[in-house]
Motif scaffolding. Structure first.
Motif, PDB file in Angstrom:
ATOM      1  N   GLY A  19       1.074   9.362  -5.704  1.00 15.84           N
ATOM      2  CA  GLY A  19       1.538  10.724  -5.443  1.00 15.84           C
ATOM      3  C   GLY A  19       2.422  11.236  -6.565  1.00 15.84           C
ATOM      4  O   GLY A  19       2.291  12.388  -7.015  1.00 15.84           O
ATOM      5  N   TYR A  20       3.312  10.372  -7.038  1.00 21.06           N
ATOM      6  CA  TYR A  20       4.160  10.743  -8.181  1.00 21.06           C
ATOM      7  C   TYR A  20       3.291  10.993  -9.417  1.00 21.06           C
ATOM      8  O   TYR A  20       3.555  11.908 -10.202  1.00 21.06           O
ATOM      9  CB  TYR A  20       5.169   9.640  -8.468  1.00 21.06           C
ATOM     10  N   GLY A  21       2.239  10.172  -9.569  1.00 25.67           N
ATOM     11  CA  GLY A  21       1.341  10.343 -10.703  1.00 25.67           C
ATOM     12  C   GLY A  21       0.660  11.695 -10.698  1.00 25.67           C
ATOM     13  O   GLY A  21       0.495  12.327 -11.754  1.00 25.67           O
ATOM     14  N   VAL A  22       0.250  12.172  -9.515  1.00 30.76           N
ATOM     15  CA  VAL A  22      -0.373  13.501  -9.416  1.00 30.76           C
ATOM     16  C   VAL A  22       0.596  14.579  -9.895  1.00 30.76           C
ATOM     17  O   VAL A  22       0.239  15.469 -10.676  1.00 30.76           O
ATOM     18  CB  VAL A  22      -0.828  13.793  -7.970  1.00 30.76           C
ATOM     19  N   VAL A  23       1.838  14.510  -9.415  1.00 29.56           N
ATOM     20  CA  VAL A  23       2.851  15.493  -9.818  1.00 29.56           C
ATOM     21  C   VAL A  23       3.095  15.418 -11.326  1.00 29.56           C
ATOM     22  O   VAL A  23       3.204  16.452 -12.005  1.00 29.56           O
ATOM     23  CB  VAL A  23       4.164  15.253  -9.044  1.00 29.56           C
ATOM     24  N   TYR A  24       3.176  14.214 -11.860  1.00 32.10           N
ATOM     25  CA  TYR A  24       3.413  14.023 -13.301  1.00 32.10           C
ATOM     26  C   TYR A  24       2.287  14.649 -14.123  1.00 32.10           C
ATOM     27  O   TYR A  24       2.538  15.340 -15.118  1.00 32.10           O
ATOM     28  CB  TYR A  24       3.533  12.540 -13.611  1.00 32.10           C
ATOM     29  N   LEU A  25       1.041  14.388 -13.714  1.00 33.84           N
ATOM     30  CA  LEU A  25      -0.103  14.926 -14.445  1.00 33.84           C
ATOM     31  C   LEU A  25      -0.114  16.454 -14.425  1.00 33.84           C
ATOM     32  O   LEU A  25      -0.433  17.100 -15.427  1.00 33.84           O
ATOM     33  CB  LEU A  25      -1.407  14.381 -13.852  1.00 33.84           C
ATOM     34  N   ILE A  26       0.226  17.024 -13.284  1.00 31.94           N
ATOM     35  CA  ILE A  26       0.282  18.484 -13.177  1.00 31.94           C
ATOM     36  C   ILE A  26       1.389  19.042 -14.066  1.00 31.94           C
ATOM     37  O   ILE A  26       1.191  20.006 -14.822  1.00 31.94           O
ATOM     38  CB  ILE A  26       0.514  18.912 -11.707  1.00 31.94           C
ATOM     39  N   LYS A  27       2.549  18.429 -13.971  1.00 35.88           N
ATOM     40  CA  LYS A  27       3.719  18.906 -14.718  1.00 35.88           C
ATOM     41  C   LYS A  27       3.483  18.863 -16.219  1.00 35.88           C
ATOM     42  O   LYS A  27       3.945  19.736 -16.967  1.00 35.88           O
ATOM     43  CB  LYS A  27       4.936  18.053 -14.340  1.00 35.88           C
ATOM     44  N   HIS A  28       2.762  17.847 -16.687  1.00 30.67           N
ATOM     45  CA  HIS A  28       2.500  17.701 -18.116  1.00 30.67           C
ATOM     46  C   HIS A  28       1.152  18.290 -18.527  1.00 30.67           C
ATOM     47  O   HIS A  28       0.659  18.021 -19.624  1.00 30.67           O
ATOM     48  CB  HIS A  28       2.593  16.230 -18.516  1.00 30.67           C
ATOM     49  N   LYS A  29       0.562  19.076 -17.620  1.00 28.08           N
ATOM     50  CA  LYS A  29      -0.636  19.874 -17.909  1.00 28.08           C
ATOM     51  C   LYS A  29      -1.809  19.032 -18.408  1.00 28.08           C
ATOM     52  O   LYS A  29      -2.476  19.377 -19.387  1.00 28.08           O
ATOM     53  CB  LYS A  29      -0.302  20.971 -18.922  1.00 28.08           C
ATOM     54  N   TYR A  30      -2.062  17.936 -17.723  1.00 28.14           N
ATOM     55  CA  TYR A  30      -3.252  17.148 -18.023  1.00 28.14           C
ATOM     56  C   TYR A  30      -4.495  17.882 -17.515  1.00 28.14           C
ATOM     57  O   TYR A  30      -4.400  18.851 -16.752  1.00 28.14           O
ATOM     58  CB  TYR A  30      -3.152  15.773 -17.361  1.00 28.14           C
ATOM     59  N   ARG A  32       0.825  -1.202   0.000  1.00 26.19           N
ATOM     60  CA  ARG A  32       0.000   0.000   0.000  1.00 26.19           C
ATOM     61  C   ARG A  32       0.862   1.256   0.000  1.00 26.19           C
ATOM     62  O   ARG A  32       0.573   2.230  -0.705  1.00 26.19           O
ATOM     63  CB  ARG A  32      -0.909   0.011   1.235  1.00 26.19           C
ATOM     64  N   ILE A  33       1.930   1.250   0.800  1.00 24.83           N
ATOM     65  CA  ILE A  33       2.804   2.422   0.876  1.00 24.83           C
ATOM     66  C   ILE A  33       3.460   2.680  -0.477  1.00 24.83           C
ATOM     67  O   ILE A  33       3.540   3.828  -0.944  1.00 24.83           O
ATOM     68  CB  ILE A  33       3.867   2.224   1.973  1.00 24.83           C
ATOM     69  N   ILE A  34       3.945   1.608  -1.126  1.00 26.42           N
ATOM     70  CA  ILE A  34       4.556   1.755  -2.451  1.00 26.42           C
ATOM     71  C   ILE A  34       3.529   2.276  -3.455  1.00 26.42           C
ATOM     72  O   ILE A  34       3.818   3.163  -4.272  1.00 26.42           O
ATOM     73  CB  ILE A  34       5.133   0.406  -2.923  1.00 26.42           C
ATOM     74  N   ALA A  35       2.297   1.745  -3.382  1.00 25.93           N
ATOM     75  CA  ALA A  35       1.239   2.189  -4.291  1.00 25.93           C
ATOM     76  C   ALA A  35       0.915   3.660  -4.073  1.00 25.93           C
ATOM     77  O   ALA A  35       0.730   4.420  -5.037  1.00 25.93           O
ATOM     78  CB  ALA A  35      -0.009   1.337  -4.093  1.00 25.93           C
ATOM     79  N   VAL A  36       0.853   4.087  -2.815  1.00 27.53           N
ATOM     80  CA  VAL A  36       0.564   5.489  -2.503  1.00 27.53           C
ATOM     81  C   VAL A  36       1.666   6.398  -3.037  1.00 27.53           C
ATOM     82  O   VAL A  36       1.395   7.474  -3.593  1.00 27.53           O
ATOM     83  CB  VAL A  36       0.395   5.682  -0.981  1.00 27.53           C
ATOM     84  N   ALA A  37       2.912   5.965  -2.884  1.00 23.27           N
ATOM     85  CA  ALA A  37       4.025   6.766  -3.419  1.00 23.27           C
ATOM     86  C   ALA A  37       3.894   6.894  -4.934  1.00 23.27           C
ATOM     87  O   ALA A  37       4.122   7.968  -5.507  1.00 23.27           O
ATOM     88  CB  ALA A  37       5.353   6.104  -3.053  1.00 23.27           C
ATOM     89  N   GLY A  38       3.506   5.803  -5.591  1.00 24.85           N
ATOM     90  CA  GLY A  38       3.312   5.847  -7.043  1.00 24.85           C
ATOM     91  C   GLY A  38       2.184   6.772  -7.448  1.00 24.85           C
ATOM     92  O   GLY A  38       2.306   7.531  -8.422  1.00 24.85           O
TER      93      GLY A  38
END
Length: 201
Positions: free
Chosen positions: A80-91, A72-78
């Motif tokens: 969280g990274y996904g949120v940052v990625y989506l923001i950075k790439h202007k989804y 679960r912790i690894i999934a949550v980290a993934g």
């Protein structure tokens, strides 16, 4: 850009706080399996604890519980990274916000699994149980005699007991499924234009 980063995580933080406040209140004011009616017998607070995954699934023993929590912790980290990625790439902002809801719900339940064992249950780190409390058996009855497999058996809808974090995850997932064409339309158009430019060259 700064606002684009902060808003989804502010919403996530608010959801996590609300989730933990509700769980703490339930733990300190209710007994296991106690009910507090909200909408009569069709909606209530029902205090229960989940040892493993959704719908009571479990991985056996201390080792299984530890493996589940670490996953679960690894999934949550993934996520969280996904949120940052989506923001950075202007989804699409809606997509970003819904993934943030999923992230918040996952973190809310991770807190239970990781720390509640130590705080409330006199158990080691990563051995906590997730607190559930919302129960809405809106429809109750028995399957008719002509119904295959379960004829005459009792049924309820909606039977699972869930928490605020679960609700946030469900809303995020359902919203993405409903509006996926809108969320990914811009990216599809951009890919088509890029492929056209390559062919022309």
């Amino acid at each position: 850009m700064k606002a684009a980063y902060t808003k989804p995580f502010i919403v996530a933080a608010i959801i996590i706080i609300i989730d933990q406040v509700i769980k703490t209140w339930v733990r300190t004011h209710m007994n296991i399996n106690e009910d507090i009616p909200i909408f009569g017998d069709r909606g209530m607070l029902h205090y229960t604890e989940n040892n493993g995954m959704a719908f009571g699934w479990e991985l056996g023993g201390v080792g299984g519980k530890l493996a589940l929590t670490i996953f679960r912790i690894i999934a949550v980290a993934g996520i969280g990274y996904g949120v940052v990625y989506l923001i950075k790439h202007k989804y699409h902002r809606g997509l970003v916000m819904n993934v943030a809801l999923i992230f918040a719900g996952a973190v809310g339940n991770i807190i239970d699994s990781t720390f509640y064992g130590i705080i409330y249950q006199n158990e080691p780190l990563f051995q906590g149980r997730v607190v559930d409390m919302f129960y809405f058996p809106i429809i109750k009855g028995h399957y008719p005699d002509w119904f295959p497999f379960w004829k005459g058996e009792y049924f309820e809808f909606f039977q699972p007991v869930f928490n605020f974090a679960d609700a946030a995850i469900s809303v995020g997932v359902i919203a993405i499924l409903i509006w996926q064409k809108r969320y990914f339309k811009q990216e599809t158009v951009e890919e088509s234009n890029l492929n056209s430019e390559v062919v022309e060259e």
